[in-house]
Design an enzyme around this catalytic site. Structure first.
Site, mmCIF file in Angstrom:
data_model
loop_
_atom_site.group_PDB
_atom_site.id
_atom_site.type_symbol
_atom_site.label_atom_id
_atom_site.label_comp_id
_atom_site.label_asym_id
_atom_site.label_seq_id
_atom_site.Cartn_x
_atom_site.Cartn_y
_atom_site.Cartn_z
ATOM 1 N N HIS A 82 0.797 -1.396 0.070
ATOM 2 C CA HIS A 82 0.175 -0.165 0.006
ATOM 3 C C HIS A 82 0.827 1.307 0.105
ATOM 4 O O HIS A 82 0.204 2.400 0.156
ATOM 5 C CB HIS A 82 -0.863 0.017 1.301
ATOM 6 C CG HIS A 82 -2.157 -0.774 1.036
ATOM 7 N ND1 HIS A 82 -3.090 -0.579 0.692
ATOM 8 C CD2 HIS A 82 -2.372 -2.170 1.591
ATOM 9 C CE1 HIS A 82 -4.050 -1.623 0.646
ATOM 10 N NE2 HIS A 82 -3.628 -2.406 1.379
ATOM 11 N N LYS A 108 -8.047 13.885 4.903
ATOM 12 C CA LYS A 108 -7.209 12.637 4.902
ATOM 13 C C LYS A 108 -5.995 12.885 6.141
ATOM 14 O O LYS A 108 -5.718 13.967 6.775
ATOM 15 C CB LYS A 108 -6.647 12.281 3.571
ATOM 16 C CG LYS A 108 -5.780 13.525 3.293
ATOM 17 C CD LYS A 108 -5.164 13.324 1.593
ATOM 18 C CE LYS A 108 -6.642 13.359 0.647
ATOM 19 N NZ LYS A 108 -6.297 12.589 -0.332
ATOM 20 N N ARG A 109 -5.353 11.745 6.131
ATOM 21 C CA ARG A 109 -4.433 11.657 7.166
ATOM 22 C C ARG A 109 -3.118 12.838 6.757
ATOM 23 O O ARG A 109 -3.031 13.052 5.557
ATOM 24 C CB ARG A 109 -3.760 10.407 7.225
ATOM 25 C CG ARG A 109 -2.317 10.129 8.154
ATOM 26 C CD ARG A 109 -1.912 8.645 7.964
ATOM 27 N NE ARG A 109 -1.774 8.195 6.782
ATOM 28 C CZ ARG A 109 -0.621 8.107 6.193
ATOM 29 N NH1 ARG A 109 0.453 8.489 6.716
ATOM 30 N NH2 ARG A 109 -0.592 7.376 5.207
ATOM 31 N N LYS A 153 -14.542 8.409 -3.143
ATOM 32 C CA LYS A 153 -15.785 8.513 -2.501
ATOM 33 C C LYS A 153 -16.329 9.924 -2.886
ATOM 34 O O LYS A 153 -17.609 10.164 -3.066
ATOM 35 C CB LYS A 153 -15.533 8.724 -0.827
ATOM 36 C CG LYS A 153 -15.150 7.130 -0.181
ATOM 37 C CD LYS A 153 -14.590 7.310 1.130
ATOM 38 C CE LYS A 153 -13.721 6.104 1.645
ATOM 39 N NZ LYS A 153 -13.103 6.387 2.795
ATOM 40 N N THR A 206 -8.552 6.596 -1.568
ATOM 41 C CA THR A 206 -10.022 6.069 -1.412
ATOM 42 C C THR A 206 -10.828 7.411 -1.568
ATOM 43 O O THR A 206 -12.130 7.176 -1.887
ATOM 44 C CB THR A 206 -10.137 4.825 -0.785
ATOM 45 O OG1 THR A 206 -9.792 5.178 0.535
ATOM 46 C CG2 THR A 206 -9.428 3.715 -0.877
ATOM 47 N N LYS A 225 0.911 14.392 1.244
ATOM 48 C CA LYS A 225 -0.497 14.530 0.730
ATOM 49 C C LYS A 225 -0.558 15.999 0.450
ATOM 50 O O LYS A 225 -1.541 16.439 -0.290
ATOM 51 C CB LYS A 225 -1.282 14.041 1.815
ATOM 52 C CG LYS A 225 -1.310 12.504 1.975
ATOM 53 C CD LYS A 225 -2.429 11.951 2.931
ATOM 54 C CE LYS A 225 -2.230 10.303 3.265
ATOM 55 N NZ LYS A 225 -2.700 9.718 1.966
#
Length: 841
Positions: A383, A574-575, A686, A682, A580
């Site tokens: 992952h 998100k985290r 969504k 993911t 990111k």
């Protein structure tokens, strides 16, 4: 004997002739009235409540028990069908399962939503209020755990015999508070009031070994054997959670392990008055399942995390083999044909060595036979593309904690390196690169390499990710075993992430194309025919506005900021991690603020920016970024010049139940990671499924999202993964900043302390990272492209009809991104299971 006594004996004999089964039970009434009876029964008889009780918690529990009743018979019938079929089964081993709330999901999948709502109304209660009483099951950290939850949901809906295995963390992912802009972690004791949805199974308790030493001996036939002795043992007690499929009668199992001591306390120590010492072993054992992901910045944190990983792997494998031996005896000739273990990232990959230990040490198989079984049953999902995120354990720690397992890993490595040497004679550098044991000042066990060597399948989770694994991180292994590698693009379950969380849009879709999309998301493509229908577009707009109003109320409640509902809702949740690039988002927010302050607001698009996510407790820079977001938001939200042109919030304690409100309301989905760093994502799926448009880089599943929806319905920016790599050698962010007037002004506002006037120097680490030629996330390099893409998005949003058309097409093209499709891919290429419907009761 009197006649009447003789007659009574005959009656009793007749009664005894009817044999009852303990598993037989009256059929449950699925009407609202039936649920009312169930709620009343559980409230009085299960929970012992009475008329004077006013606790909402017990009312929630009574409802949950009543819904759970409807799962139990299906659960039994599913298990019976699996046992009778005795077909191939798969086991999903994951250190995280971010399940969210169970009540609403169970009611949806059982088809009892309306009945539950009506039943509560008949009792003078609110269904929605009771749903809010349930805490999120705190068993995961982020995308990895949420994906695992979606996977097991889809497996149940597809009627695949798959069992999930995880850890029952008493304290889940911490509860995040924001104090003076800083993240503050508080314990998330989500099990404080118990868990209605679990069933303890103490009869299946397993014993887990730690410490001690390896000992060789000769068995009765003179063969050399090994055993693990003088160990400090811990018990793994299973708790089962039902996982219902969508209205198909199937209920699969998630088995979670709780750690317990072999003895509650040391009676001798207790009698001697040493009370803390008497329970020390108990406390040490229970730490294993106490907290999700301890901070591994310390040696004790590292040890606890390794204990968790082995605890999960050993308990789960022993459980599967217990079941196997109970049916087939100690004959493992067909074990590989009937069992498959899917290892969710590197956390459970110690399972490779543990299965070898069980087969050899406990069932006396030879090495070759055990290795053949292991390498035909283990499958590994990677992952991450970040080398630092792959599990590595210091050999001294590993040897002290798991000496027998280390012996086996060293033997696996020695045999593997001999294969490498045969394939590439004399290439010692390649042997060093591929060795499971990494040399250095302190030797390290590379767990991903153990998985690569011990698995028959290795998959990435998006097309780009899988390609980069083969070309980069695992290139040597791909060259050796190309047949092992495959791609399985991630997905999300549309049951939770559309049908459940967005009922207004779900009902609109069903009115237009029927409800087949709930189990076959590809049917959403039928919505394309409605993209140019003005009546349908208006209903779509009203649905989105309703969801935005709901989120605006939540933001006002949680953050004290009023979101104007007609503004663009620009969302990044998100985290918190540098790759990111929440930081890039903040730079753009500062740029918008700077434009407003300079009066550059012609043709302005009002925008509400919401960011949320948790930073790992030991991640200094991520926590600093949270502080920056909050400081910038405070300045902007309190500036009268800005007003409703721009609102910014950091949404605290981001979690599954929060995403269920955030996701349906999003207009613009921020998927802005540095290209080549995000495995899949993911959240992007969504948001797309719920009609948000994506602004993103060519990274992870963004690439496939853009392919599905078309480049004209996606706001692309930034360097490609190849361009990022080629830039690194000559990266000069300071020159980029100097050439870009907008970025220069943003940096000046940051560096002059405008957002930290009473906290001098606070953000110097952040500005230094942006200016560093070694910034791995190349934030400055993508700034200009990002700003231009944001301008394009702002212009598009002003044309409401055009935006609605793009929104409809995003939902219509999201069919690929269901975990139903993902699980069918896993099953076709890796597991090869036969769907098994439940036995009819």
């Amino acid at each position: 004997m009197p006649a009447e006594v003789h007659y009574q004996d005959e009656v009793m004999t007749e009664k005894r002739r009817k044999i009852y089964s303990i598993t037989d039970a009256p059929k449950l009434d699925k009407t609202a009235e039936g649920l009312v009876n169930g709620i009343q029964r559980h409230y009085l008889r299960t929970l012992g409540q009475h008329t004077a009780s006013t606790s909402n918690h017990y009312r929630y529990q009574a409802l949950a028990y009543s819904i759970r009743d409807h799962l139990m018979e299906n659960w039994k019938n599913t298990k019976d069908a699996y046992l009778e079929k005795d077909g191939k089964r798969a086991y999903y081993l994951s250190l995280e399962f971010l399940m969210g709330r169970a009540l609403s999901n169970a009611a949806l999948n059982l088809g009892l939503e309306e009945q539950a709502r009506d039943a509560l109304h008949m009792l003078g209660m609110s269904y929605e209020e009771k749903l809010e009483m349930e805490p999120d099951a705190g068993l995961g950290n982020g995308g990895l755990g949420r994906l695992a939850a979606c996977f097991i949901d889809s497996c149940a809906t597809l009627q695949l015999p798959v069992t999930g295995y995880g850890i029952r963390y008493e304290y889940g992912m911490f509860r995040q508070k924001i104090e003076n802009g800083y993240q503050v972690e508080e314990p998330d004791h989500w099990l404080r009031n118990g868990n209605v949805w679990e069933i303890e199974r103490p009869e299946y308790t397993q014993t887990i070994k730690f410490g001690g030493r390896s000992e060789c001996y000769r068995d009765d036939e003179g063969r050399l054997r090994f055993r693990w002795v003088d160990t400090q043992d811990v018990l793994a007690v299973p708790y089962d959670v039902p996982i219902p499929g969508y209205q198909n009668g199937t209920v699969n199992t998630l088995r979670l392990w709780k750690a317990a001591a072999t003895d509650e306390f040391n009676l001798g120590e207790f009698n001697a008055g040493s009370y803390p010492e008497s329970v020390a072993a108990k406390n040490e054992a229970e730490q294993i399942s106490l907290v999700l992901y301890p901070n591994d910045a310390s040696e004790s944190g590292k040890e606890l995390r390794l204990r968790q990983q082995y605890f999960l792997a050993s308990a789960s494998l022993q459980d599967v083999i217990r079941r196997w031996v109970g049916i087939h005896g100690p004959d493992f000739s067909l074990f590989a044909e009937k069992n498959c273990f899917q290892l969710n990232d590197t956390h459970p990959t110690v399972a490779v060595a543990e299965l070898m230990r069980i087969l050899m040490d406990e069932y006396h198989l030879g090495w070759d036979e055990a290795w053949s079984i292991t390498t035909r049953t283990m499958a590994y999902t990677n992952h991450t593309l970040l080398p630092e995120a792959l599990e590595r354990w210091a050999v001294p720690l590993f040897g002290r904690l798991l000496p027998r397992i280390l012996d086996i890993i060293c033997e696996i490595n020695a045999r593997f390196l001999s294969e490498v040497a045969k394939r590439w004679p004399g290439d010692t550098d390649r042997q060093r690169r591929m060795s499971i044991i990494e040399e250095g000042p302190v030797q390290q066990v590379r767990m991903a390499y153990l998985a690569l060597v011990g698995s028959f399948s290795v998959n990435g989770v998006a097309e780009l990710h899988s390609t980069l694994l083969k070309k980069g991180l695992f290139a040597d292994f791909y060259e050796m075993w190309p047949e092992k590698f495959n791609n399985k693009t991630n997905g999300v379950t549309q049951r939770r992430w559309l049908a459940l969380c967005n009922p207004s849009l779900a009902n609109l879709i069903t009115d237009a194309i029927g409800d087949g999309w709930i189990t076959d998301l590809s049917q959403l493509k039928k919505l394309k025919a409605y993209a140019d229908d003005p009546v349908f577009r208006d209903r779509w707009y009203q649905s989105k506005r309703q969801n935005k109003l709901r989120l605006a109320r939540k933001v006002a409640e949680e953050c004290g900021v009023e979101f104007p509902v007609d503004a663009m809702f620009d969302i990044q949740v998100k985290r918190i991690h540098e790759y990111k690039r929440q930081l890039l988002n903040v730079l753009h927010v500062i740029h918008l603020y700077d434009r407003i302050k300079r009066g550059d607001i012609g043709d302005w698009t009002p925008r509400c920016v919401l960011m949320g996510g948790k930073a790992a407790p030991g991640y200094y820079m991520a926590k600093k970024i949270i502080k920056l977001i909050n400081n910038v938001a405070k300045v902007i939200n309190n500036d009268p010049d800005v007003g409703d042109l721009l609102k910014v919030v950091f949404f605290p304690n981001y979690r599954v139940s929060a995403m269920e409100i955030i996701c349906p309301a999003a207009d613009l989905s921020e998927q802005i990671s540095t290209a080549g760093k995000e495995a899949s994502g993911t959240g992007n799926m969504k948001f797309m499924m719920n009609g948000a448009l994506t602004i993103g880089t060519l990274d992870g599943a963004n690439i496939e999202i853009r392919q599905e929806v078309g480049e004209e319905n996606f706001f692309l920016f930034g360097l490609t993964a190849e361009e990022v790599e080629s830039l690194r050698a000559n990266y000069d962010p300071n020159a980029i900043i100097e050439r870009d007037e907008d970025l220069k002004r943003v940096m000046q506002l940051l560096e002059c302390g405008h957002f930290n006037q009473f906290e001098p120097g606070l953000f110097e680490p952040i500005t230094a990272s942006i200016r560093s030629p070694h910034d791995p996330w190349v934030v400055a390099a993508d700034f200009r492209s990002y700003v231009e893409a944001q301008k394009e998005a702002a212009r598009a949003y002003k044309d409401r009809e055009h935006w609605l058309r793009m929104s409809i097409l995003n939902t219509a093209c999201s069919g690929k991104f269901s975990t139903d499709r993902t699980m069918l891919d896993y099953n076709r290429d890796i597991w090869r299971l036969e769907p098994i419907p439940p036995k009819q009761g």
